[in-house]
Design a protein around this motif. Structure first.
Motif, PDB file in Angstrom:
ATOM      1  N   UNK B  84       0.828  -1.210   0.000  1.00  0.00           N
ATOM      2  CA  UNK B  84       0.000   0.000   0.000  1.00  0.00           C
ATOM      3  C   UNK B  84       0.868   1.269   0.000  1.00  0.00           C
ATOM      4  N   UNK B  85       0.211   2.427   0.054  1.00  0.00           N
ATOM      5  CA  UNK B  85       0.894   3.716   0.006  1.00  0.00           C
ATOM      6  C   UNK B  85       1.969   3.846   1.089  1.00  0.00           C
ATOM      7  N   UNK B  86       1.632   3.473   2.336  1.00  0.00           N
ATOM      8  CA  UNK B  86       2.603   3.549   3.443  1.00  0.00           C
ATOM      9  C   UNK B  86       3.841   2.714   3.125  1.00  0.00           C
ATOM     10  N   UNK B  87       3.602   1.600   2.457  1.00  0.00           N
ATOM     11  CA  UNK B  87       4.702   0.683   2.124  1.00  0.00           C
ATOM     12  C   UNK B  87       5.737   1.359   1.229  1.00  0.00           C
ATOM     13  N   UNK B  88       5.270   2.216   0.322  1.00  0.00           N
ATOM     14  CA  UNK B  88       6.213   2.922  -0.559  1.00  0.00           C
ATOM     15  C   UNK B  88       7.147   3.827   0.250  1.00  0.00           C
ATOM     16  N   UNK B  89       6.595   4.480   1.262  1.00  0.00           N
ATOM     17  CA  UNK B  89       7.434   5.318   2.121  1.00  0.00           C
ATOM     18  C   UNK B  89       8.343   4.475   3.008  1.00  0.00           C
ATOM     19  N   UNK B  90       7.834   3.316   3.444  1.00  0.00           N
ATOM     20  CA  UNK B  90       8.661   2.421   4.257  1.00  0.00           C
ATOM     21  C   UNK B  90       9.909   2.015   3.473  1.00  0.00           C
ATOM     22  N   UNK B  91       9.692   1.619   2.226  1.00  0.00           N
ATOM     23  CA  UNK B  91      10.797   1.179   1.376  1.00  0.00           C
ATOM     24  C   UNK B  91      11.836   2.291   1.256  1.00  0.00           C
ATOM     25  N   UNK B  92      11.373   3.506   1.083  1.00  0.00           N
ATOM     26  CA  UNK B  92      12.279   4.659   0.992  1.00  0.00           C
ATOM     27  C   UNK B  92      13.116   4.807   2.256  1.00  0.00           C
ATOM     28  N   UNK B  93      12.469   4.687   3.419  1.00  0.00           N
ATOM     29  CA  UNK B  93      13.185   4.857   4.685  1.00  0.00           C
ATOM     30  C   UNK B  93      14.152   3.702   4.940  1.00  0.00           C
ATOM     31  N   UNK B  94      13.784   2.507   4.499  1.00  0.00           N
ATOM     32  CA  UNK B  94      14.648   1.342   4.733  1.00  0.00           C
ATOM     33  C   UNK B  94      15.917   1.393   3.883  1.00  0.00           C
ATOM     34  N   UNK B  95      15.903   2.195   2.813  1.00  0.00           N
ATOM     35  CA  UNK B  95      17.033   2.231   1.875  1.00  0.00           C
ATOM     36  C   UNK B  95      18.365   2.490   2.549  1.00  0.00           C
ATOM     37  N   UNK B  96      18.368   3.347   3.568  1.00  0.00           N
ATOM     38  CA  UNK B  96      19.634   3.686   4.205  1.00  0.00           C
ATOM     39  C   UNK B  96      19.909   2.901   5.474  1.00  0.00           C
ATOM     40  N   UNK B  97      19.066   1.915   5.744  1.00  0.00           N
ATOM     41  CA  UNK B  97      19.270   1.091   6.937  1.00  0.00           C
ATOM     42  C   UNK B  97      19.634  -0.316   6.467  1.00  0.00           C
ATOM     43  N   UNK B  98      20.335  -1.032   7.335  1.00  0.00           N
ATOM     44  CA  UNK B  98      20.843  -2.325   6.912  1.00  0.00           C
ATOM     45  C   UNK B  98      19.809  -3.440   7.108  1.00  0.00           C
ATOM     46  N   UNK B  99      18.707  -3.360   6.376  1.00  0.00           N
ATOM     47  CA  UNK B  99      17.686  -4.417   6.437  1.00  0.00           C
ATOM     48  C   UNK B  99      17.489  -4.991   5.039  1.00  0.00           C
ATOM     49  N   UNK B 100      17.089  -6.269   4.997  1.00  0.00           N
ATOM     50  CA  UNK B 100      16.648  -6.857   3.732  1.00  0.00           C
ATOM     51  C   UNK B 100      15.131  -6.777   3.738  1.00  0.00           C
ATOM     52  N   UNK B 101      14.538  -6.341   2.637  1.00  0.00           N
ATOM     53  CA  UNK B 101      13.083  -6.148   2.629  1.00  0.00           C
ATOM     54  C   UNK B 101      12.415  -6.973   1.530  1.00  0.00           C
ATOM     55  N   UNK B 102      11.305  -7.604   1.894  1.00  0.00           N
ATOM     56  CA  UNK B 102      10.464  -8.323   0.932  1.00  0.00           C
ATOM     57  C   UNK B 102       9.039  -7.833   1.117  1.00  0.00           C
ATOM     58  N   UNK B 103       8.314  -7.704   0.009  1.00  0.00           N
ATOM     59  CA  UNK B 103       6.914  -7.276   0.118  1.00  0.00           C
ATOM     60  C   UNK B 103       6.012  -8.358  -0.464  1.00  0.00           C
ATOM     61  N   UNK B 104       4.961  -8.683   0.270  1.00  0.00           N
ATOM     62  CA  UNK B 104       3.997  -9.683  -0.205  1.00  0.00           C
ATOM     63  C   UNK B 104       2.624  -9.028  -0.288  1.00  0.00           C
ATOM     64  N   UNK B 105       1.920  -9.294  -1.376  1.00  0.00           N
ATOM     65  CA  UNK B 105       0.534  -8.836  -1.498  1.00  0.00           C
ATOM     66  C   UNK B 105      -0.175  -9.693  -2.540  1.00  0.00           C
ATOM     67  N   UNK B 106      -1.369 -10.196  -2.199  1.00  0.00           N
ATOM     68  CA  UNK B 106      -2.075 -11.019  -3.196  1.00  0.00           C
ATOM     69  C   UNK B 106      -2.751 -10.179  -4.283  1.00  0.00           C
ATOM     70  N   UNK B 107      -2.813  -8.862  -4.071  1.00  0.00           N
ATOM     71  CA  UNK B 107      -3.529  -7.998  -5.008  1.00  0.00           C
ATOM     72  C   UNK B 107      -2.572  -7.469  -6.075  1.00  0.00           C
ATOM     73  N   UNK B 108      -2.758  -7.984  -7.283  1.00  0.00           N
ATOM     74  CA  UNK B 108      -1.826  -7.686  -8.386  1.00  0.00           C
ATOM     75  C   UNK B 108      -1.680  -6.197  -8.669  1.00  0.00           C
ATOM     76  N   UNK B 109      -2.770  -5.449  -8.571  1.00  0.00           N
ATOM     77  CA  UNK B 109      -2.713  -4.039  -8.953  1.00  0.00           C
ATOM     78  C   UNK B 109      -1.921  -3.195  -7.957  1.00  0.00           C
ATOM     79  N   UNK B 110      -1.691  -3.724  -6.743  1.00  0.00           N
ATOM     80  CA  UNK B 110      -0.863  -3.009  -5.769  1.00  0.00           C
ATOM     81  C   UNK B 110       0.616  -3.317  -5.955  1.00  0.00           C
ATOM     82  N   UNK B 111       0.902  -4.599  -6.199  1.00  0.00           N
ATOM     83  CA  UNK B 111       2.287  -5.059  -6.135  1.00  0.00           C
ATOM     84  C   UNK B 111       2.907  -5.078  -7.538  1.00  0.00           C
ATOM     85  N   UNK B 112       3.355  -3.910  -7.974  1.00  0.00           N
ATOM     86  CA  UNK B 112       3.934  -3.802  -9.319  1.00  0.00           C
ATOM     87  C   UNK B 112       5.356  -3.240  -9.213  1.00  0.00           C
TER      88      UNK B 112
END
Lengths: 110, 226
Positions: B84-112
């Motif tokens: 979702x929208x919050x997830x896009x900002x989360x990804x941005x914030x995680x960029x400079x931190x040492x985490x590995x990130x995976x996103x799961x969503x069953x809704x195709x139109x969200x997860x592109x």
């Protein structure tokens, strides 16, 4: 993630080496009191004086860079440098936070 | 340090191995250390101390020696459910931190990939996807859909596999209902209480980037309690 976006200090060192530049790795090996970067923090410097990473959050970087360039110039392999509050140099370059750090600098060589 | 050691560190880091780099401060020699690995004469006399520092993930000059040890540990893997929208900002914030990130969503139109470039995205139901992933106490889960049929199976998986951080987006009311469902599913009060819900530290903001920041702040703070 972020592989394309975030290059680590060591990856950047490798890029410089592959373009035939001399590179010195500086690592914080010991800290006392309140020093801004924890043990293990690292920075690299190439022969042009370009640097990447950090060993003190800005306090002693310029001194470390000068020491690293000196290491390349004299073709020495490694050296330990210590900065502390009572050290006049450290005051000059601004390690005013009351900490002390020991930094190990070494050339990356084949 | 030899170039080959530098290259080996880069390779081991990218394959997320757990190891340490030892440096003899007297002669400048460095080598890679892993549990059970043979040590050269520069380091072998301090094998026990080296193993102890590595076990404690402690960086520094080993007491009574001239050996510096720097540990490399596996980065924490964060699984986000809900592209979702919050997830896009989360990804941005995680960029400079040492985490590995995976996103799961069953809704195709969200997860592109247009919405999430340069990041691992998995289109599917969390229940099925999580079963296939290797997960453990090195994982964190953030659920963002507040849809029980998407979030709940992920929460159940995270609780069973002892994720070190579990956070679920949703109002206090939503969270109370969520807790009731988990109780019915057989989870103990202690397990359910370990879920951060409503997720995030209190910043007071309600916009998507502010919520994302409050989530990242909470996750980082929990990381340092480990």
């Amino acid at each position: 993630m972020n592989k394309q976006l975030k290059r680590t200090v060591l990856e950047q060192a490798n890029v410089w080496i592959e373009s035939n530049q001399k590179v010195v790795l500086a690592r914080v090996i010991h800290t006392w009191g309140s020093s801004p970067c924890p043990t293990g923090s690292s920075m690299i410097i190439n022969e042009k004086g370009e640097f990447f990473g950090s060993v003190s959050g800005g306090c002693v970087e310029s001194n470390v860079i000068a020491e690293c360039l000196e290491l390349i110039k004299n073709n020495n392999l490694f050296k330990q440098i210590k900065f502390n509050v009572s050290d006049e140099n450290a005051w000059d370059v601004g390690l005013a936070c009351g900490g002390e750090i020991k930094i190990f600098i070494e050339q990356i060589n084949s | 340090m030899k170039i080959q050691i530098l290259k080996e560190i880069i390779q081991k880091k990218s394959s997320k191995e757990k190891f340490a780099v030892l440096t003899n401060l007297i002669n400048g020699n460095s080598e890679i250390f892993e549990f059970g690995k043979f040590l050269s004469k520069d380091f072998e006399s301090s094998k026990k101390e080296i193993e102890n520092y590595h076990y404690l993930k402690k960086n520094g000059v080993i007491d009574g020696t001239q050996i510096f040890i720097q540990n490399y540990i596996k980065p924490i893997e964060v699984i986000i459910v809900g592209a979702v929208h919050i997830c896009q900002y989360l990804v941005d914030l995680f960029k400079n931190l040492d985490f590995e990130v995976k996103i799961i969503d069953p809704r195709k139109y969200f997860i592109t990939t247009e919405r999430f470039p340069n990041i691992e995205i998995i289109n599917g139901w969390p229940e099925e996807i999580l079963k296939k992933l290797q997960t453990n106490s090195n994982n964190a889960l953030i659920t963002l859909t507040h849809d029980p049929k998407i979030d709940d199976p992920a929460l159940r998986h995270a609780l069973k596999n002892k994720f070190f951080y579990i956070g679920a987006l949703g109002s206090k009311k939503t969270h109370i209902k969520r807790c009731e469902r988990l109780k019915e599913a057989g989870f103990s009060e202690k397990e359910i209480d370990s879920i951060h819900g409503p997720i995030g530290i209190k910043l007071g903001g309600k916009s998507a980037p502010e919520i994302a920041l409050s989530i990242v702040a909470q996750l980082v703070s929990e990381t340092h309690k480990l």
